[in-house]
Design an enzyme around this catalytic site. Structure first.
Site, mmCIF file in Angstrom:
data_model
loop_
_atom_site.group_PDB
_atom_site.id
_atom_site.type_symbol
_atom_site.label_atom_id
_atom_site.label_comp_id
_atom_site.label_asym_id
_atom_site.label_seq_id
_atom_site.Cartn_x
_atom_site.Cartn_y
_atom_site.Cartn_z
ATOM 1 N N GLU A 1 -48.021 39.315 -41.566
ATOM 2 C CA GLU A 1 -47.989 39.663 -42.986
ATOM 3 C C GLU A 1 -46.636 39.271 -43.555
ATOM 4 O O GLU A 1 -45.593 39.646 -43.019
ATOM 5 C CB GLU A 1 -48.220 41.172 -43.201
ATOM 6 C CG GLU A 1 -49.614 41.643 -42.827
ATOM 7 C CD GLU A 1 -49.830 43.122 -43.150
ATOM 8 O OE1 GLU A 1 -49.023 43.687 -43.941
ATOM 9 O OE2 GLU A 1 -50.790 43.704 -42.613
ATOM 10 N N GLU B 1 -49.718 47.830 -37.352
ATOM 11 C CA GLU B 1 -48.633 48.745 -37.699
ATOM 12 C C GLU B 1 -48.776 50.118 -37.031
ATOM 13 O O GLU B 1 -48.718 51.164 -37.687
ATOM 14 C CB GLU B 1 -48.518 48.872 -39.219
ATOM 15 C CG GLU B 1 -48.186 47.533 -39.869
ATOM 16 C CD GLU B 1 -48.056 47.583 -41.380
ATOM 17 O OE1 GLU B 1 -48.304 48.655 -41.964
ATOM 18 O OE2 GLU B 1 -47.701 46.555 -41.981
#
Length: 675
Positions: free
Chosen positions: A483, A351
């Site tokens: 995820e 991220e």
């Protein structure tokens, strides 16, 4: 002379007795027990940089204890502490070293300055010393030993001292195997299909506490209970994930809090712990994704030494980020190489983003989806994407330069925020790679953020995966959804009212996501491992949805007619088997595909195409030489031809209806039961 000496000795002893006998009680009313630490703690040192252990006070003396003779400390209550005096101690080095042994429980050591600022470090049961970098401009005040968990902690303090250099207590972890097996023939698309359905270890190796001094900080496994509420990740729990049906596991690792010197050295004890977890999964036959999960919010401006990385467009931040990622990935690749075949996969960054709260850029949500939608023309977003492309390139090159199996290892590549939006924008670029067909796009997807499942969310999920398929999968670049999902207690907002989603409400969008991922051969990985082994039904339902989508595609593939070996009728007809482009110059000239070897598996033959210039007709030719015909033009991309149930198709013809050149890209030919 002998008599004189003896007489003087007697007088001396008598004087000593008189002084002792006349000593007054302590005016501060301290007990004898309280006086002893001050008398016995100040051990003299032969080392000029050693600091006397001067016990000061103990919180909750009725619950906790300190033995001034053995320097053994026992604390039973969380955040209770023993404090030692450092006042008037002259700093004689860059580091403050705490030497200890027999640590059980979780220890936090805190050095305070006279201005009440602090430097902290967390002890670790396998170690015997810790280093704290000192602020040379400040004066020392005290040092506190704190129990950071609500469970007993004990430790024996051996020594305090200063030092000018950091010396590793344990040698760096190096994978010394000189060669290893590796399947270098499997394509990236097929490899991700083999990865199947997976899980994360959650935040198990990602424990970090706000306020801990970056670098020289180590977290024992027990710390994750405090930070994330996650218990020990054992071989048995990996086995349970396998029993659910998982083939892959992603192991997020927070490295930046474990940098222990100015050379960006990762604490070997931490690397050893990461390797232990990886090896458990590897021995059980999992595909393993190992990453750098160190991105977090509230980073310094400019970025502080070994804080991690950020996609902030300033020379200082870029330089520090690049130093950090190069150093960290050199050490990861040194520790994990030939001992691991293709089942070990690297992921560059987690991220990555430019997270600056309170800025206009962040207020517009560009932090997570920079360069997508209304941020497509934002100068900051364009810069962020360019910076991340450079970071990904650096990491891929660092991995490849380590040689061995790493020279050909599969690597996951994220966009800004590891968001599906940012890999779909026009700024995202896969790194150049010396290995062939080894890069995989990765995204994260949490579909239930602020609203319960509705038609808009459902359609958005379907569109997202259709676009990912169109941009990547169709072009031989697979996608891993690293995820997925939510924890059971995730609180969402529905119509502005706080609402805790039920399991059924959480499942609804995740099931749609999983089915779409299965349809396009993508690997989804549930994030919350605790949820999985405590409630396997949740994971089993998601897995079933993924398998449903996968089965739909496999059924469809079974109905496909391979577009190859075209029979070309006419001198002015050509076909490129790589690009699948057919060119015909001459009216009624044609190209043909033999379909008689394919079992008839539907009511229709469907032909999908693109880039048609001109007009063309399509014929299904039967074994009695009759045919069914359909025409098309450039405003279409798909045609259906209904088949005669009593006849067998033997050929499919592409016929030019123009005298001038007509070209078309042949995309797909297959049977279907409905329009």
């Amino acid at each position: 002379m002998k008599i004189t000496v003896k007489f003087l000795l007697i007088l001396s002893l008598f004087a000593s007795f008189l002084v002792t006998g006349c000593e007054q009680p302590n005016s501060n009313n301290k007990t004898d027990q309280e006086e002893k630490p001050a008398q016995n703690d100040e051990s003299e040192s032969k080392d000029e940089k050693e600091i006397p252990i001067k016990f000061s006070y103990l919180w909750n003396e009725n619950l906790n204890s300190y033995d001034s003779k053995t320097h053994t400390l026992q604390i039973t209550k969380q955040w209770d502490r023993a404090v030692f005096d450092l006042a008037n101690v002259q700093t004689k080095g860059k580091y403050f070293i705490i030497e200890y042994e027999n640590l059980s429980g979780n220890l936090l050591v805190e050095v305070s300055y006279t201005d009440d600022s602090k430097n902290e470090v967390s002890g670790y049961s396998k170690k015997t010393r810790d280093y704290i970098i000192l602020d040379q401009a400040k004066k020392l005040k005290e040092i506190a030993f704190i129990s950071s968990l609500d469970e007993p902690m004990s430790v024996t303090i051996k020594k305090f001292r200063f030092a000018d250099e950091f010396i590793l207590e344990k040698e760096p972890i190096i994978d010394n195997k000189t060669a290893g097996t590796f399947n270098n023939t499997i394509s990236a698309i097929d490899f991700v299909k083999e990865m199947g359905f997976g899980f994360n270890t959650g935040n198990f190796l990602e424990a970090r506490t706000t306020g801990i001094e970056h670098g020289l900080s180590f977290y024992d496994n027990v710390d994750v209970k405090k930070t994330w509420g996650i218990s020990e990740f054992t071989a048995q729990k990996f086995q349970k994930l396998s029993e659910v049906g998982g083939k892959s596991v992603r192991i997020p690792v927070f490295w930046s809090n474990h940098i222990i010197d100015e050379n960006y050295t990762i604490d070997p004890f931490w690397m050893e712990e990461v390797k232990r977890i990886v090896d458990i999964a590897y021995r059980q036959g999992y595909y393993i994704v190992l990453n750098d999960h160190s991105m977090r919010g509230n980073l310094s401006t400019p970025l502080a030494y070994h804080e991690g990385f950020i996609t902030r467009n300033t020379p200082e931040d870029i330089a520090e980020s690049e130093r950090y990622i190069k150093a960290v990935w050199k050490q990861i690749t040194a520790a994990f190489n030939n001992s691991y075949d293709e089942y070990l996969i690297f992921e560059t960054l987690n991220e990555p983003r430019n997270e600056e709260s309170g800025t206009e850029h962040a207020a517009k949500c560009h932090t997570w989806i920079a360069g997508y939608g209304d941020s497509e023309n934002c100068p900051e977003c364009i810069a962020d994407n360019k910076i991340l492309n450079e970071y990904n390139q650096i990491i891929v090159e660092t991995i490849r330069e380590s040689g061995g199996n790493n020279a050909k290892r599969f690597i996951l590549i994220p966009g800004i925020g590891t968001a599906s939006e940012t890999v779909r924008n026009k700024y995202f670029k896969l790194p150049d790679d010396t290995a062939q067909d080894k890069l995989i796009v990765t995204i994260h997807h949490y579909p239930l953020l602020k609203n319960l499942m509705n038609d808009w969310i459902k359609n958005d999920i379907k569109q997202t995966y259709a676009e990912l398929n169109e941009k990547f999968v169709k072009n031989g670049i697979p996608v891993v959804i690293g995820e997925v999902g939510h924890a059971p207690d995730n609180e969402i907002l529905t119509s502005g009212i706080g609402h805790t989603a039920t399991e059924e409400e959480q499942l609804a969008p995740v099931l749609v996501l999983a089915e779409e991922a299965g349809k396009y051969g993508m690997c989804p990985m549930l994030f919350y491992a605790e949820q999985t082994w405590e409630n396997t039904d949740f994971a089993k339902k998601v897995l079933a949805a993924w398998e449903k989508g996968k089965q739909e595609t496999e059924n469809q593939l079974a109905k496909n007619i391979e577009i190859k070996d075209l029979w070309l009728l006419g001198e002015n007809v050509s076909f490129d088997d790589t690009t699948k482009i057919l060119k015909i110059s001459g009216q009624y000239e044609r190209g043909s595909i033999d379909v008689q070897t394919c079992e008839k598996k539907g009511k229709y033959i469907v032909f999908e195409y693109s880039n048609l210039s001109g007009n063309m007709g399509f014929d299904v030719v039967y074994d009695d030489d009759t045919r069914d015909t359909e025409s098309c033009s450039s405003d279409k991309t798909k045609i259906f031809i209904e088949l005669n149930d009593t006849k067998k198709p033997v050929r499919f013809d592409f016929v030019s209806m123009d005298e001038s050149e007509v070209s078309i890209k042949l995309c797909k030919l297959y049977y279907a039961d409905e329009v």
